[in-house]
Write a protein that holds these residues in place. Structure first.
Motif, mmCIF file in Angstrom:
data_model
loop_
_atom_site.group_PDB
_atom_site.id
_atom_site.type_symbol
_atom_site.label_atom_id
_atom_site.label_comp_id
_atom_site.label_asym_id
_atom_site.label_seq_id
_atom_site.Cartn_x
_atom_site.Cartn_y
_atom_site.Cartn_z
ATOM 1 N N SER A 120 38.467 46.835 44.317
ATOM 2 C CA SER A 120 37.120 46.805 43.740
ATOM 3 C C SER A 120 36.761 45.360 43.383
ATOM 4 O O SER A 120 37.393 44.748 42.515
ATOM 5 C CB SER A 120 37.106 47.681 42.484
ATOM 6 N N TRP A 121 35.755 44.856 44.044
ATOM 7 C CA TRP A 121 35.333 43.456 43.807
ATOM 8 C C TRP A 121 34.989 43.234 42.322
ATOM 9 O O TRP A 121 35.501 42.296 41.694
ATOM 10 C CB TRP A 121 34.160 43.161 44.752
ATOM 11 N N PRO A 122 34.139 44.125 41.719
ATOM 12 C CA PRO A 122 33.800 43.874 40.298
ATOM 13 C C PRO A 122 34.950 44.124 39.318
ATOM 14 O O PRO A 122 34.829 43.793 38.141
ATOM 15 C CB PRO A 122 32.646 44.852 40.036
ATOM 16 N N ARG A 123 36.071 44.673 39.804
ATOM 17 C CA ARG A 123 37.237 44.755 38.917
ATOM 18 C C ARG A 123 37.893 43.371 38.815
ATOM 19 O O ARG A 123 38.539 43.042 37.821
ATOM 20 C CB ARG A 123 38.241 45.789 39.455
ATOM 21 N N ILE A 124 37.742 42.589 39.858
ATOM 22 C CA ILE A 124 38.372 41.252 39.882
ATOM 23 C C ILE A 124 37.367 40.180 39.443
ATOM 24 O O ILE A 124 37.703 39.269 38.690
ATOM 25 C CB ILE A 124 38.902 40.938 41.307
ATOM 26 N N PHE A 125 36.141 40.301 39.916
ATOM 27 C CA PHE A 125 35.074 39.400 39.475
ATOM 28 C C PHE A 125 33.922 40.275 38.981
ATOM 29 O O PHE A 125 33.105 40.746 39.786
ATOM 30 C CB PHE A 125 34.613 38.486 40.625
ATOM 31 N N PRO A 126 33.876 40.525 37.654
ATOM 32 C CA PRO A 126 32.948 41.534 37.117
ATOM 33 C C PRO A 126 31.483 41.341 37.522
ATOM 34 O O PRO A 126 30.789 42.305 37.800
ATOM 35 C CB PRO A 126 33.131 41.402 35.607
ATOM 36 N N GLU A 127 31.036 40.093 37.544
ATOM 37 C CA GLU A 127 29.645 39.833 37.955
ATOM 38 C C GLU A 127 29.577 39.388 39.410
ATOM 39 O O GLU A 127 28.514 39.347 40.008
ATOM 40 C CB GLU A 127 29.053 38.712 37.088
ATOM 41 N N GLY A 128 30.674 38.969 39.926
ATOM 42 C CA GLY A 128 30.731 38.503 41.314
ATOM 43 C C GLY A 128 30.715 37.000 41.466
ATOM 44 O O GLY A 128 31.294 36.460 42.400
ATOM 45 N N ASP A 129 30.050 36.288 40.533
ATOM 46 C CA ASP A 129 29.911 34.836 40.725
ATOM 47 C C ASP A 129 30.758 34.011 39.756
ATOM 48 O O ASP A 129 30.571 32.800 39.636
ATOM 49 C CB ASP A 129 28.429 34.416 40.655
ATOM 50 N N SER A 155 36.745 32.257 37.792
ATOM 51 C CA SER A 155 38.125 32.767 37.643
ATOM 52 C C SER A 155 38.141 34.285 37.500
ATOM 53 O O SER A 155 37.209 34.889 36.956
ATOM 54 C CB SER A 155 38.845 32.066 36.496
ATOM 55 N N PRO A 156 39.226 34.886 38.004
ATOM 56 C CA PRO A 156 39.283 36.348 38.081
ATOM 57 C C PRO A 156 39.685 37.031 36.778
ATOM 58 O O PRO A 156 40.199 36.399 35.865
ATOM 59 C CB PRO A 156 40.372 36.560 39.132
ATOM 60 N N ASN A 157 39.469 38.319 36.766
ATOM 61 C CA ASN A 157 39.860 39.168 35.641
ATOM 62 C C ASN A 157 41.331 39.580 35.829
ATOM 63 O O ASN A 157 41.646 40.391 36.696
ATOM 64 C CB ASN A 157 38.936 40.396 35.626
ATOM 65 N N GLU A 158 42.197 39.004 35.008
ATOM 66 C CA GLU A 158 43.638 39.223 35.169
ATOM 67 C C GLU A 158 44.023 40.706 35.109
ATOM 68 O O GLU A 158 44.865 41.179 35.858
ATOM 69 C CB GLU A 158 44.371 38.395 34.094
ATOM 70 N N LYS A 159 43.357 41.430 34.240
ATOM 71 C CA LYS A 159 43.685 42.860 34.090
ATOM 72 C C LYS A 159 43.437 43.623 35.399
ATOM 73 O O LYS A 159 44.184 44.525 35.762
ATOM 74 C CB LYS A 159 42.827 43.481 32.978
#
Ligand code: BG6
Length: 479
Positions: A97-106, A109-113
């Motif tokens: 899931s893209w927004p799980r890694i980059f919540p807004e997309g832009d 740095s990524p979401n570690e969780k």
């Protein structure tokens, strides 16, 4: 040619497929942002209309969103993967899931969780010797990108996507080898919100905007292929097409020409991704649709140099077309419009069932590209009945899959190189098109209904034991 009993290669990748947005749920958990699929209601709430009217969808609060909890794979992945392992899966196709890694997309740095979740999922797969096959973008572009940039219409989205790719290619370097850049890349022509995270309702020339967004995706796909190969030369990167050969309604040459045009609409994408350049017929297509693509100097060279390693596709049915507008006996419920083929039966959702069409499609694609194929979706969406003793006797699903596997074997005997087979929705999940749960594809039943009621308990259908035997015998025992 006579029918043969085909022997599948020892390393054939038997498995099944799901997508994050249709199974994970946990839609805002551990820092995940909104995916555009999270805005979509169920069929009864007007999902189809919502798909074609992003602005209204963004502004509307619906009563129920099927993706928000889905089948809760996010919390139950261990139990689910264990069941897949019990069937003997060699591979498991899933998406990140893209927004799980980059919540807004832009973000930069990524979401570690979010990354940790997939660390755990891939580890669980490897625990059972299951090879993950990962779709990078399966219909779930972050809402932030749709709102701020109109998704893939903006060239900036290439950079956001490549940032996402860079992070996941590095993080899962030793866990994932098989990648696909976009699910059903041709979907953007039919449902631009799904395929492109974009709204074309106010566009002066929607066709131009769609092809501009497509150009951005094709360039992004080529750069992603380059990156994947640089990060790990063993990586195998594929494109992914919603396939299904188009038949001419009659031998009238006008019908035959129409069928050729319809097939080219999908081949267009693979022509670029597998051959490395825009096909000869695109110049006329663009002229007639008044399209002048904006390209950057290096785009053509990138497309040329970084073609895919394999061609993946989904196959549910063949399609039928006529040049005569009065010949219009269409079937319902399918994104790809098709006439009713009098030689075929259809599912309860009107999807026509054509196993030989799979052999035809495989041969057509392989003849054209001469690259290994991967069937990453196939299956029958059907209503299942749970009997009083808890059993689910889905013989109709077994029949569908058996007939398709036979034709798959025939195509391989014809000389087609096939890496693997991952039937769709190996565990019941939310339907992408209708948002329903009752349109089930799985070997594993999930107790949940269209309104989100149910215990989420998993149980084995009859097809579960059948497919286990198919894998065990490497495709020999199909009955
Ligand atoms: C494909 C998609 O189009 O078909 C899947 O890649 C989808 O996401 C599948 O679920 C079946 O379609 P549906 O509408 O029955 O879910």
């Amino acid at each position: 040619m006579s029918k043969v009993n085909f022997k599948f290669p020892e390393n054939f990748l038997w498995g099944g497929a799901v997508a994050a947005n249709q199974c994970e749920g946990a839609y805002l958990e551990d820092g995940k942002g909104l995916s555009l699929v999270d805005l979509l209601p169920a069929a009864s709430g007007g999902r189809w209309e919502a798909l074609f009217n992003p602005e209204k969808t963004l502004a509307t609060t619906y009563d129920y969103y099927p993706s928000h909890e889905s089948i809760d794979f996010y919390h139950r992945y261990k139990e689910d993967i264990k069941l897949l392992a019990e069937m003997g899966f060699k591979c498991f196709r899933l998406s990140i899931s893209w927004p799980r890694i980059f919540p807004e997309g832009d973000e930069t740095s990524p979401n570690e969780k979010g990354l940790e979740f997939y660390d755990a999922v891939f580890a669980e797969c490897h625990k059972y010797g299951i090879e993950p096959v990962v779709t990078i973008n399966h219909f779930d572009t972050p809402v932030g990108l749709m709102k701020k940039y109109n998704g893939w219409l903006s060239r900036k989205t290439i950079d956001f996507y490549l940032n996402f790719c860079d992070v996941i290619f590095k993080r899962y370097k030793d866990q994932v080898k098989y990648w696909m850049t976009f699910n059903e890349i041709n979907m953007i022509l039919h449902i631009p919100m799904f395929g492109g995270g974009m709204d074309v309702t106010k566009s002066k020339n929607p066709e131009r905007d769609k092809y501009q967004a497509i150009h951005h995706q094709l360039v992004a796909s080529a750069y992603a292929t380059k990156l994947a190969h640089e990060i790990n030369p063993d990586n195998m990167v594929g494109c992914m097409l919603a396939a299904g050969s188009t038949y001419a309604y009659s031998c009238n040459p006008n019908d035959v020409w129409k069928a050729m045009e319809a097939d080219r609409e999908g081949y267009f994408f693979v022509d670029v991704q597998a051959r490395g350049y825009y096909p000869s017929y695109s110049a006329r297509l663009f002229k007639e649709k008044n399209i002048q693509l904006e390209m950057e100097a290096e785009d053509k060279a990138i497309l040329q140099k970084h073609t895919v390693d394999y061609v993946a596709f989904s196959y549910y049915s063949s399609r039928l077309i006529s040049a005569d507008p009065d010949v219009n006996r269409g079937t319902e419920g399918n994104v790809f419009s098709t006439l009713k083929n009098p030689y075929l039966k259809a599912s309860e959702w009107g999807w026509q069932i054509d196993p030989l069409g799979l052999r035809i499609t495989m041969n057509a694609i392989y003849d054209r590209y001469q690259k290994p194929l991967f069937i990453v979706e196939n299956g029958l969406g059907a209503v299942d009945q749970v009997e009083a003793d808890g059993s689910i006797n889905d013989d109709y699903r077994i029949d569908y899959l058996r007939d398709h596997i036979r034709e798959m074997g025939e195509a391989m005997e014809d000389g087609v190189e096939l890496l693997g087979y991952t039937p769709w929705g190996c565990i019941d999940l939310v339907s992408a098109g209708t948002g329903e749960m009752k349109k089930r594809y799985g070997f594993i039943y999930v107790d949940r209904d269209n309104e989100g009621h149910g215990t989420l308990k998993r149980s084995r259908k009859k097809s579960f034991y059948w497919y286990k035997k198919v894998i065990e015998t490497n495709g020999i025992e199909l009955d």
